[in-house]
Design an enzyme around this catalytic site. Sequence first.
Site, PDB file in Angstrom:
ATOM      1  N   SER A 184       0.832  -1.198   0.000  1.00 33.16           N
ATOM      2  CA  SER A 184       0.000   0.000   0.000  1.00 33.16           C
ATOM      3  C   SER A 184       0.873   1.257   0.000  1.00 33.16           C
ATOM      4  CB  SER A 184      -0.973  -0.018   1.186  1.00 33.16           C
ATOM      5  OG  SER A 184      -2.101   0.772   0.896  1.00 33.16           O
ATOM      6  N   LYS A 218     -21.452  17.765   9.562  1.00 31.53           N
ATOM      7  CA  LYS A 218     -20.322  18.230  10.355  1.00 31.53           C
ATOM      8  C   LYS A 218     -19.825  17.138  11.303  1.00 31.53           C
ATOM      9  CE  LYS A 218     -17.271  21.140  11.661  1.00 31.53           C
ATOM     10  NZ  LYS A 218     -16.135  21.383  10.755  1.00 31.53           N
TER      11      LYS A 218
END
Length: 290
Positions: free
Chosen positions: A109, A161
């Site tokens: 990765s 949010k």
Amino acid sequence: MKKFQKFLTMLGAVSLLVIFFSLIRFFSSAGIIPRKGIAILKVKGVITDTDYYIKELDKLSKNNDVKAIVLRVDSPGGAVVPCQELYDEILRVKKRKPVVVSMGSVAASGGLYISVAANKIVADPATITGSIGVIMQTMNFRKIADKIGIKVITIKSGPHKDLLNPFKKVDPGDIAIVQNVINDTYQQFLEAVSKGRGIPIDKLKPIADGRIFSGREAQKLGLVDELGDLQKAVFIAKKLSHSPDAKPFEVKKEQPFIDKILGGQVSVFFDRISSILKGEIEKKSLMYLY
């Protein structure tokens, strides 16, 4: 009284000896760069902070005695931004001198992401690499909280949010937002590998679904140039830099003075205590991580 004075004298002598040998260890720990050197810089563990690596790479790139750099990558990856920062720094450094990656046990990765910036990649046949992809994980405690009577009150300026708030019902809108970000950073990963390895994206995508490969498989797929160990990587670095007589040396990470004297991880201990006292907690992050 005389016995006590002798004891104090012996104690003082022992203390002086401890200080003397500690200072020897302190001053001898500084690495000496050969006139013609191949620097070996180790990138180990999860990549979350690149300040040290970027600082060292910059110094090595400007040092005329250093003819090439071998990055010994033994990492499962890390946070997206640090991996990208290190990738960009390697691209800058290789404009000045060759950079060769030597993959260790794992270079997957984000470990692969930073590797593709180098001039050449060497892997052991059994190295675990690949794992091209992006991941973010979180947990949801809503049902448990409801059962034991915990209610979290969130005051926010917009519906998203409190994205991935673990105490609210899973919101498909939140998931869609995160998925869009992941898709974009995944595309950036594909572009980096495609550019670094010269593999068209349409040919890269079928193998870029998060799967891992051995070093031998990765070489067949074009993700790795050659199979071999660290010494093979050093040999290639000498060849690329036209410095057959260059001597390899390992870049040692500078330790705080107190650690050098006491031979421990005292500063790490105090850093952790400081983090706890400041109330710092782990944050959710996009990860190039195997």
